[in-house]
Design an enzyme around this catalytic site. Structure first.
Site, PDB file in Angstrom:
ATOM      1  N   ARG A  56     -11.013 -60.359  41.221  1.00 57.19           N
ATOM      2  CA  ARG A  56     -10.217 -61.206  40.321  1.00 57.19           C
ATOM      3  C   ARG A  56      -9.473 -62.280  41.107  1.00 57.19           C
ATOM      4  O   ARG A  56      -9.434 -63.447  40.703  1.00 57.19           O
ATOM      5  CB  ARG A  56      -9.232 -60.331  39.546  1.00 57.19           C
ATOM      6  CG  ARG A  56      -8.482 -61.073  38.456  1.00 57.19           C
ATOM      7  CD  ARG A  56      -7.912 -60.109  37.425  1.00 57.19           C
ATOM      8  NE  ARG A  56      -7.257 -60.842  36.350  1.00 57.19           N
ATOM      9  CZ  ARG A  56      -5.938 -60.876  36.173  1.00 57.19           C
ATOM     10  NH1 ARG A  56      -5.139 -60.203  36.989  1.00 57.19           N
ATOM     11  NH2 ARG A  56      -5.410 -61.564  35.185  1.00 57.19           N
ATOM     12  N   ASP A 102     -22.157 -51.951  39.666  1.00 58.45           N
ATOM     13  CA  ASP A 102     -23.554 -51.742  39.284  1.00 58.45           C
ATOM     14  C   ASP A 102     -23.841 -52.499  37.991  1.00 58.45           C
ATOM     15  O   ASP A 102     -23.003 -53.281  37.528  1.00 58.45           O
ATOM     16  CB  ASP A 102     -23.862 -50.241  39.121  1.00 58.45           C
ATOM     17  CG  ASP A 102     -22.911 -49.545  38.138  1.00 58.45           C
ATOM     18  OD1 ASP A 102     -22.258 -50.261  37.327  1.00 58.45           O
ATOM     19  OD2 ASP A 102     -22.818 -48.304  38.159  1.00 58.45           O
ATOM     20  N   PRO A 162     -10.822 -69.601  32.192  1.00 57.92           N
ATOM     21  CA  PRO A 162     -11.452 -69.156  30.939  1.00 57.92           C
ATOM     22  C   PRO A 162     -10.816 -67.871  30.430  1.00 57.92           C
ATOM     23  O   PRO A 162     -10.612 -66.922  31.184  1.00 57.92           O
ATOM     24  CB  PRO A 162     -12.920 -68.939  31.342  1.00 57.92           C
ATOM     25  CG  PRO A 162     -12.887 -68.753  32.828  1.00 57.92           C
ATOM     26  CD  PRO A 162     -11.764 -69.603  33.320  1.00 57.92           C
ATOM     27  N   HIS A 174     -16.953 -57.316  35.654  1.00 55.51           N
ATOM     28  CA  HIS A 174     -16.219 -56.446  34.736  1.00 55.51           C
ATOM     29  C   HIS A 174     -16.725 -55.013  34.792  1.00 55.51           C
ATOM     30  O   HIS A 174     -16.229 -54.146  34.084  1.00 55.51           O
ATOM     31  CB  HIS A 174     -16.320 -56.983  33.301  1.00 55.51           C
ATOM     32  CG  HIS A 174     -15.493 -58.202  33.066  1.00 55.51           C
ATOM     33  ND1 HIS A 174     -15.467 -58.889  31.866  1.00 55.51           N
ATOM     34  CD2 HIS A 174     -14.653 -58.892  33.893  1.00 55.51           C
ATOM     35  CE1 HIS A 174     -14.660 -59.927  31.965  1.00 55.51           C
ATOM     36  NE2 HIS A 174     -14.155 -59.955  33.180  1.00 55.51           N
ATOM     37  N   ASN A 217      -2.053 -65.628  36.341  1.00 54.82           N
ATOM     38  CA  ASN A 217      -2.118 -64.937  37.633  1.00 54.82           C
ATOM     39  C   ASN A 217      -1.044 -63.860  37.805  1.00 54.82           C
ATOM     40  O   ASN A 217      -0.951 -63.247  38.877  1.00 54.82           O
ATOM     41  CB  ASN A 217      -2.001 -65.949  38.775  1.00 54.82           C
ATOM     42  CG  ASN A 217      -3.226 -66.826  38.889  1.00 54.82           C
ATOM     43  OD1 ASN A 217      -4.325 -66.429  38.511  1.00 54.82           O
ATOM     44  ND2 ASN A 217      -3.051 -68.036  39.402  1.00 54.82           N
ATOM     45  N   GLY A 277     -10.639 -75.000  43.900  1.00 59.04           N
ATOM     46  CA  GLY A 277     -11.644 -74.525  44.830  1.00 59.04           C
ATOM     47  C   GLY A 277     -11.176 -73.332  45.648  1.00 59.04           C
ATOM     48  O   GLY A 277     -10.032 -72.902  45.558  1.00 59.04           O
ATOM     49  N   THR A 310     -19.126 -46.047  34.665  1.00 60.81           N
ATOM     50  CA  THR A 310     -18.946 -46.028  36.124  1.00 60.81           C
ATOM     51  C   THR A 310     -17.846 -47.027  36.487  1.00 60.81           C
ATOM     52  O   THR A 310     -18.110 -48.107  37.014  1.00 60.81           O
ATOM     53  CB  THR A 310     -20.263 -46.379  36.842  1.00 60.81           C
ATOM     54  OG1 THR A 310     -20.743 -47.639  36.347  1.00 60.81           O
ATOM     55  CG2 THR A 310     -21.319 -45.316  36.574  1.00 60.81           C
ATOM     56  N   VAL A 316      -9.548 -72.707  40.631  1.00 56.75           N
ATOM     57  CA  VAL A 316      -8.423 -73.653  40.599  1.00 56.75           C
ATOM     58  C   VAL A 316      -8.354 -74.346  41.960  1.00 56.75           C
ATOM     59  O   VAL A 316      -8.046 -73.719  42.961  1.00 56.75           O
ATOM     60  CB  VAL A 316      -7.085 -72.937  40.313  1.00 56.75           C
ATOM     61  CG1 VAL A 316      -5.942 -73.959  40.271  1.00 56.75           C
ATOM     62  CG2 VAL A 316      -7.157 -72.161  39.005  1.00 56.75           C
ATOM     63  N   HIS A 339     -10.034 -66.259  40.564  1.00 56.23           N
ATOM     64  CA  HIS A 339      -8.896 -67.088  40.159  1.00 56.23           C
ATOM     65  C   HIS A 339      -8.577 -68.153  41.199  1.00 56.23           C
ATOM     66  O   HIS A 339      -8.093 -69.237  40.852  1.00 56.23           O
ATOM     67  CB  HIS A 339      -7.666 -66.208  39.910  1.00 56.23           C
ATOM     68  CG  HIS A 339      -7.697 -65.502  38.593  1.00 56.23           C
ATOM     69  ND1 HIS A 339      -6.586 -65.345  37.790  1.00 56.23           N
ATOM     70  CD2 HIS A 339      -8.716 -64.921  37.924  1.00 56.23           C
ATOM     71  CE1 HIS A 339      -6.921 -64.684  36.689  1.00 56.23           C
ATOM     72  NE2 HIS A 339      -8.213 -64.409  36.748  1.00 56.23           N
ATOM     73  N   ASP A 340      -8.829 -67.857  42.455  1.00 63.20           N
ATOM     74  CA  ASP A 340      -8.590 -68.851  43.498  1.00 63.20           C
ATOM     75  C   ASP A 340      -9.628 -69.958  43.426  1.00 63.20           C
ATOM     76  O   ASP A 340      -9.295 -71.147  43.383  1.00 63.20           O
ATOM     77  CB  ASP A 340      -8.621 -68.193  44.874  1.00 63.20           C
ATOM     78  CG  ASP A 340      -8.345 -69.184  45.999  1.00 63.20           C
ATOM     79  OD1 ASP A 340      -7.400 -69.986  45.850  1.00 63.20           O
ATOM     80  OD2 ASP A 340      -9.060 -69.161  47.013  1.00 63.20           O
ATOM     81  N   SER A 357      -5.194 -71.256  47.666  1.00 64.89           N
ATOM     82  CA  SER A 357      -3.981 -71.804  47.047  1.00 64.89           C
ATOM     83  C   SER A 357      -3.289 -70.777  46.157  1.00 64.89           C
ATOM     84  O   SER A 357      -2.091 -70.884  45.895  1.00 64.89           O
ATOM     85  CB  SER A 357      -4.312 -73.069  46.248  1.00 64.89           C
ATOM     86  OG  SER A 357      -5.374 -72.836  45.339  1.00 64.89           O
ATOM     87  N   ASP A 404      -9.672 -72.192  48.297  1.00 65.14           N
ATOM     88  CA  ASP A 404      -8.812 -72.704  49.378  1.00 65.14           C
ATOM     89  C   ASP A 404      -7.559 -71.862  49.591  1.00 65.14           C
ATOM     90  O   ASP A 404      -6.631 -72.283  50.273  1.00 65.14           O
ATOM     91  CB  ASP A 404      -8.410 -74.153  49.082  1.00 65.14           C
ATOM     92  CG  ASP A 404      -7.522 -74.267  47.839  1.00 65.14           C
ATOM     93  OD1 ASP A 404      -7.394 -73.270  47.087  1.00 65.14           O
ATOM     94  OD2 ASP A 404      -6.960 -75.360  47.613  1.00 65.14           O
TER      95      ASP A 404
END
Length: 334
Positions: free
Chosen positions: A77, A257, A175, A205, A109, A87, A252, A85, A81-82, A91, A89
């Site tokens: 995650r 998987d 998203p 997920h 976040n 790219g 699982t 936003v 998330h990095d 941030s 980097d």
């Protein structure tokens, strides 16, 4: 506007063929620039400057995973998330100050975890290879290692990213879980990813949880008809407490998987976007393919993760190599 600029605009607007050629040239140039930037990443980038870098990251992730296998979901995650936003980097790691709110404290976040692990790895690497390993690469490598530890594919990931110099909470636009497939796809295409990449990456997920408030509307007042009735009844009990969470993969839950894809084909998707993948004609065949072929999932997932990790990267002399992942380096004194 200068006479030269006005003449240029007039000329290309009056000659459609020339305009088409110019636009094609610009597109080709843009693609070449993107290729050259990505090409500056290399597998084993630190092999000479810090040979123990990847081993150090792997050992730290292994130790964390042994006591908390949910770290795989947390790092997946964080990485997503990095990269989505500004790219990949790092941030997202920057801490807010009294005067400026960073990405880390943006609403989307608030529940991102794993910062302590990244900081621990960085501190260790700074003692052996000062100012050499970027925080952006640490996130990328740590996520790769966590995926493998959770039973997922082990893939060679190019390194050489540098850390960004900007982190603004207002830049965070990710998203959401209630989007349609076309709505979600727009976010991915904006980052150079395609439908197959999106469906495959949502396969992350297969580990992790979702807070009930993200899918409560699928349970009541009327259960969503696209959700398995037994699962809906079970989740309704689980979500009696608003702070409760549910595993996105009910089978699982800590293994990377293709079970996630099998479950959504049985109407056991937790989030709306999960189930939407099987309902949309464009994504349904991809889901079916990944659900029926574990090897295909592993290969696709590895490829999609490598591709995502190259979004808007900083290389060469761009950005910086932070000494501490949570703060920008102090300005250089000239």
């Amino acid at each position: 506007m200068s006479s030269m600029a006005l003449s240029f605009v007039t000329n290309i607007c009056s000659k459609p063929i020339k305009m088409k050629i110019i636009l094609q040239s610009i597109l080709i140039f843009h693609c070449c620039v993107l290729y050259l930037v990505s090409a500056q990443l290399q597998v084993g980038f630190y092999s000479s400057t810090c040979p123990q870098a990847e081993t150090t990251v792997r050992q730290a992730v292994q130790t964390q995973f042994n006591s908390d296998p949910s770290i795989t979901a947390a790092l997946l995650r964080m990485h997503f998330h990095d990269c989505f936003v500004r790219g990949c980097d790092a941030s997202i790691l920057i801490k807010s100050t009294k005067s400026k709110k960073s990405e880390r404290d943006a609403g989307a976040n608030k529940t991102v975890r794993g910062f302590e692990l990244i900081d621990k790895i960085k501190k260790t690497l700074e003692t052996v290879c000062p100012s050499t390993i970027s925080c952006a690469d640490i996130i990328t490598l740590a996520t790769r290692d966590a995926v493998a530890l959770a039973g997922g594919p082990s893939y060679p990931i190019p390194t050489g990213r540098r850390d960004g110099l900007v982190s603004n909470a207002d830049d965070v636009n990710l998203p959401g879980p209630s989007l349609t497939v076309p709505g979600a796809l727009q976010f991915f295409t904006n980052k150079g990813l395609n439908l197959n990449d999106m469906v495959t990456l949502l396969g992350a997920h297969t580990v992790g949880v979702a807070h009930c408030n993200f899918f409560q509307d699928r349970l009541s007042p009327v259960p969503d008809k696209t959700m398995d009735p037994t699962l809906a009844a079970q989740l309704l009990k689980t979500c009696a407490k608003s702070t409760a969470t549910a595993f996105l993969d009910q089978n699982t839950s800590f293994t990377v998987d293709n079970e996630y894809f099998r479950q959504i084909m049985l109407k056991k998707g937790i989030l709306k976007i999960d189930q939407e993948l099987t309902l949309d004609k464009s994504s349904a065949p991809i889901v079916s393919s990944l659900a029926s072929n574990e090897n295909a999932f592993r290969q696709n997932f590895a490829n999609a993760m490598i591709k995502m990790a190259s979004i808007d990267i900083l290389v060469g002399s761009a950005g910086e190599i932070r000494k501490s992942c949570g703060v920008f380096n102090p300005p250089k004194v000239l």
